[in-house]
Motif scaffolding. Structure first.
Motif, PDB file in Angstrom:
ATOM      1  N   GLN A  52       0.855  -1.245   0.081  1.00 33.36           N
ATOM      2  CA  GLN A  52       0.149   0.112  -0.136  1.00 33.36           C
ATOM      3  C   GLN A  52       0.752   1.309   0.130  1.00 33.36           C
ATOM      4  OE1 GLN A  52      -3.482   0.222   0.103  1.00 33.36           O
ATOM      5  NE2 GLN A  52      -4.052  -1.598   0.344  1.00 33.36           N
ATOM      6  N   GLY A  53       2.155   1.140   0.242  1.00 39.25           N
ATOM      7  CA  GLY A  53       3.093   2.140   0.114  1.00 39.25           C
ATOM      8  C   GLY A  53       2.911   3.254  -0.764  1.00 39.25           C
ATOM      9  N   GLU A  54       2.888   3.044  -2.022  1.00 39.27           N
ATOM     10  CA  GLU A  54       2.820   3.929  -2.974  1.00 39.27           C
ATOM     11  C   GLU A  54       1.690   5.007  -2.732  1.00 39.27           C
ATOM     12  OE1 GLU A  54       5.513   4.931  -4.876  1.00 39.27           O
ATOM     13  OE2 GLU A  54       6.481   3.322  -3.941  1.00 39.27           O
ATOM     14  N   GLN A  55       0.747   4.157  -2.634  1.00 40.35           N
ATOM     15  CA  GLN A  55      -0.703   5.124  -2.584  1.00 40.35           C
ATOM     16  C   GLN A  55      -0.835   5.959  -1.341  1.00 40.35           C
ATOM     17  OE1 GLN A  55      -4.280   2.279  -2.544  1.00 40.35           O
ATOM     18  NE2 GLN A  55      -5.568   3.981  -2.018  1.00 40.35           N
ATOM     19  N   ILE A  56      -0.114   5.483  -0.328  1.00 41.51           N
ATOM     20  CA  ILE A  56      -0.262   6.198   1.043  1.00 41.51           C
ATOM     21  C   ILE A  56       0.625   7.363   0.916  1.00 41.51           C
ATOM     22  CG2 ILE A  56       0.411   6.275   3.492  1.00 41.51           C
ATOM     23  CD1 ILE A  56      -0.475   3.254   3.579  1.00 41.51           C
ATOM     24  N   ILE A  57       1.980   7.235   0.427  1.00 43.03           N
ATOM     25  CA  ILE A  57       2.707   8.271   0.064  1.00 43.03           C
ATOM     26  C   ILE A  57       2.020   9.316  -0.962  1.00 43.03           C
ATOM     27  CG2 ILE A  57       4.935   9.012  -0.896  1.00 43.03           C
ATOM     28  CD1 ILE A  57       6.119   6.306  -0.271  1.00 43.03           C
ATOM     29  N   ALA A  58       1.318   9.023  -1.836  1.00 44.18           N
ATOM     30  CA  ALA A  58       0.674   9.892  -2.675  1.00 44.18           C
ATOM     31  C   ALA A  58      -0.377  10.593  -2.101  1.00 44.18           C
ATOM     32  CB  ALA A  58       0.244   9.316  -3.824  1.00 44.18           C
ATOM     33  N   GLN A  59      -1.032   9.879  -1.103  1.00 46.37           N
ATOM     34  CA  GLN A  59      -2.162  10.424  -0.398  1.00 46.37           C
ATOM     35  C   GLN A  59      -2.281  10.102   1.064  1.00 46.37           C
ATOM     36  OE1 GLN A  59      -5.103   9.091  -3.331  1.00 46.37           O
ATOM     37  NE2 GLN A  59      -5.882  11.228  -3.254  1.00 46.37           N
ATOM     38  N   PRO A  60      -1.228  10.629   1.945  1.00 47.55           N
ATOM     39  CA  PRO A  60      -1.316  10.322   3.394  1.00 47.55           C
ATOM     40  C   PRO A  60      -2.613  10.702   3.889  1.00 47.55           C
ATOM     41  CG  PRO A  60       0.175  12.494   2.948  1.00 47.55           C
ATOM     42  CD  PRO A  60      -0.414  11.902   1.633  1.00 47.55           C
ATOM     43  N   LEU A  61      -3.414  11.750   3.640  1.00 42.32           N
ATOM     44  CA  LEU A  61      -4.837  11.950   4.240  1.00 42.32           C
ATOM     45  C   LEU A  61      -5.379  10.600   4.228  1.00 42.32           C
ATOM     46  CD1 LEU A  61      -6.149  14.582   5.392  1.00 42.32           C
ATOM     47  CD2 LEU A  61      -7.303  14.689   3.239  1.00 42.32           C
ATOM     48  N   ILE A  62      -5.401   9.771   3.503  1.00 44.13           N
ATOM     49  CA  ILE A  62      -6.428   8.537   3.285  1.00 44.13           C
ATOM     50  C   ILE A  62      -6.617   8.021   4.724  1.00 44.13           C
ATOM     51  CG2 ILE A  62      -6.509   6.200   2.496  1.00 44.13           C
ATOM     52  CD1 ILE A  62      -5.201   7.052  -0.204  1.00 44.13           C
ATOM     53  N   ILE A  63      -5.458   7.889   5.417  1.00 42.33           N
ATOM     54  CA  ILE A  63      -5.467   7.174   6.717  1.00 42.33           C
ATOM     55  C   ILE A  63      -6.222   7.930   7.645  1.00 42.33           C
ATOM     56  CG2 ILE A  63      -4.072   6.575   8.860  1.00 42.33           C
ATOM     57  CD1 ILE A  63      -2.061   5.352   7.072  1.00 42.33           C
ATOM     58  N   ALA A  64      -6.061   9.070   7.969  1.00 47.34           N
ATOM     59  CA  ALA A  64      -7.083  10.025   8.738  1.00 47.34           C
ATOM     60  C   ALA A  64      -8.463  10.106   8.422  1.00 47.34           C
ATOM     61  CB  ALA A  64      -6.427  11.602   8.823  1.00 47.34           C
ATOM     62  N   LEU A  65      -8.627  10.069   7.145  1.00 48.34           N
ATOM     63  CA  LEU A  65     -10.143  10.122   6.714  1.00 48.34           C
ATOM     64  C   LEU A  65     -10.851   8.834   6.959  1.00 48.34           C
ATOM     65  CD1 LEU A  65      -9.673  11.980   3.140  1.00 48.34           C
ATOM     66  CD2 LEU A  65     -10.540  12.933   5.432  1.00 48.34           C
ATOM     67  N   LEU A  66     -10.012   7.733   6.834  1.00 53.10           N
ATOM     68  CA  LEU A  66     -10.520   6.345   7.230  1.00 53.10           C
ATOM     69  C   LEU A  66     -10.864   6.211   8.627  1.00 53.10           C
ATOM     70  CD1 LEU A  66      -8.705   4.095   4.783  1.00 53.10           C
ATOM     71  CD2 LEU A  66     -11.043   4.522   4.640  1.00 53.10           C
ATOM     72  N   ALA A  67      -9.928   6.934   9.468  1.00 48.64           N
ATOM     73  CA  ALA A  67     -10.033   6.744  11.168  1.00 48.64           C
ATOM     74  C   ALA A  67     -11.356   7.463  11.638  1.00 48.64           C
ATOM     75  CB  ALA A  67      -8.839   7.495  11.582  1.00 48.64           C
ATOM     76  N   VAL A  68     -12.051   8.402  10.696  1.00 50.85           N
ATOM     77  CA  VAL A  68     -12.972   9.322  11.166  1.00 50.85           C
ATOM     78  C   VAL A  68     -14.314   8.444  11.506  1.00 50.85           C
ATOM     79  CG1 VAL A  68     -14.760  10.995  10.458  1.00 50.85           C
ATOM     80  CG2 VAL A  68     -12.302  11.390  10.364  1.00 50.85           C
ATOM     81  N   PRO A  69     -14.665   7.632  10.597  1.00 50.27           N
ATOM     82  CA  PRO A  69     -15.928   6.687  10.941  1.00 50.27           C
ATOM     83  C   PRO A  69     -15.545   5.538  11.891  1.00 50.27           C
ATOM     84  CG  PRO A  69     -15.178   6.484   8.789  1.00 50.27           C
ATOM     85  CD  PRO A  69     -14.442   7.394   9.254  1.00 50.27           C
ATOM     86  N   ILE A  70     -14.184   5.011  11.985  1.00 49.50           N
ATOM     87  CA  ILE A  70     -14.036   4.187  12.975  1.00 49.50           C
ATOM     88  C   ILE A  70     -14.122   4.793  14.421  1.00 49.50           C
ATOM     89  CG2 ILE A  70     -12.334   2.695  13.855  1.00 49.50           C
ATOM     90  CD1 ILE A  70     -11.173   2.494  10.851  1.00 49.50           C
ATOM     91  N   LEU A  71     -13.554   5.978  14.456  1.00 51.07           N
ATOM     92  CA  LEU A  71     -13.641   6.579  15.628  1.00 51.07           C
ATOM     93  C   LEU A  71     -14.893   6.858  16.479  1.00 51.07           C
ATOM     94  CD1 LEU A  71     -10.816   9.373  15.458  1.00 51.07           C
ATOM     95  CD2 LEU A  71     -10.968   7.305  16.854  1.00 51.07           C
TER      96      LEU A  71
END
Length: 353
Positions: free
Chosen positions: A236-255
């Motif tokens: 998943q590394g290349e996708q995360i480097i390109a868009q690091p905001l993804i992790i933060a956005l996915l965390a919102v509904p989980i929280l």
């Protein structure tokens, strides 16, 4: 909780960095690992998942199911939250945040996959770490054990239908053969192996032998989890480097889902008059997830590169700090909880009896 468990979030963060770095430096090696599969089941990951799950399932004593009726109100509340609320509320939150509000900020081709990962994460109630959270709230150990055993028994038959239903509602094609293989491989078989091993340990050395074995296997389970994360982030590394905001956005509904379900279980227990020592672990079981199973199922169903796999990993990333915050809330609110009319009435009846 051991130091290793307490700082799980730190180790997960380090695995993210290591995985991304290795994936960038050695893409060929990761492609080879990803290709080592049979019937869409990746063999290296299957081995790692078994190393994660089986030591945790060794803790479960299914004979405790005979004690379920002792805390029927707490059991009923937790079952309601785990199976009638949590998967469906996560599907709604996934659609609201990932499918609508955050859609412009996320890769268009992964939107449905992210939502699928969130659904898979929510459909698997926590098995092992719940014992840690329950202990931190001075929870009733018999209730925790019987509730986890009951959830595991239900998960064998309910996980695949619920995931299939909700993925279908999310307009995704459900690979039923792979989903059923995942249930068999990551739930049924590990449960059987763990229970046979547990019985043998108890027969040969009693509770002391079981406790020694669990202590020895605990680090193996966590190391296997971290190794799986390195593999995931290598892909998943290349996708995360390109868009690091993804992790933060996915965390919102989980929280939101964690706090909503924990709060709902806690309040329902208070309304029904259940004791605080049961309401605490009930809230924690209602909120936490069996992320090892979720990661394995997401990889089997959608692959290493999928948004579904990444979404389940975000659940691992935030598990410890979020659940520790729920523990803190439960402990700090004990006096308020026990002032509830139903709780005081139930306590008077118990004293009178």
């Amino acid at each position: 909780m051991s130091i290793f468990e307490r700082f799980l979030t730190l180790w997960v963060a380090l695995c993210i960095l290591v995985g991304i770095g290795l994936g960038h430096l050695m893409p060929g090696a990761f492609e080879t690992i990803g290709a080592a599969e049979i019937a869409r089941v990746n063999l290296p990951v299957a081995i790692l998942i078994w190393l994660m799950v089986i030591p945790m399932l060794l803790r479960i004593d299914f004979t405790s199911l005979s004690q379920v009726g002792r805390h029927w109100r707490g059991i009923g509340v937790t079952l309601f939250v785990n199976w009638a609320v949590k998967p469906f509320s996560m599907a709604l939150l996934g659609w609201l945040f990932i499918g609508w509000l955050f859609r412009p900020l996320l890769p268009a081709d992964q939107i449905d996959s992210y939502i699928a990962g969130l659904i898979i994460l929510a459909a698997a109630p926590c098995t092992a770490m719940v014992f840690v959270w329950s202990n931190l709230t001075k929870g009733e150990p018999l209730f925790t054990l019987s509730q986890v055993a009951l959830n595991d028994a239900i998960m064998v038959v309910a996980f695949a239908p619920i995931v299939g239903l909700l993925l279908g509602l999310s307009a995704m094609t459900v690979p039923w053969d792979t989903l059923l293989i995942s249930v068999g491989l990551y739930i049924v078989v590990p449960v059987i192996i763990a229970q046979l091993a547990r019985r043998r340990l108890l027969q040969n050395g009693g509770e002391a032998a079981l406790a020694r074995t669990l202590r020895r296997l605990a680090p193996i389970s966590l190391v296997a989890l971290l190794a799986t994360l390195v593999l995931l982030f290598g892909f998943q590394g290349e996708q995360i480097i390109a868009q690091p905001l993804i992790i933060a956005l996915l965390a919102v509904p989980i929280l939101i889902q964690v706090y909503f379900n924990a709060g709902l279980a806690y309040l329902l227990n208070r309304a029904t008059g259940e004791a605080h020592c049961v309401a605490g672990p009930s809230a924690l079981i209602g909120a936490s997830n069996f992320f090892e199973l979720a990661v394995a199922a997401a990889i089997s169903l959608f692959g290493f590169h999928s948004g579904a796999a990444l979404a389940t990993v975000v659940g691992v990333l935030i598990e410890v700090p979020v659940m520790l915050s729920v523990v803190w809330i439960v402990n700090r609110s004990k006096n308020w909880y026990e002032r509830g009319d139903a709780v005081r009435s139930a306590a008077k009846v118990l004293v009178h009896d």
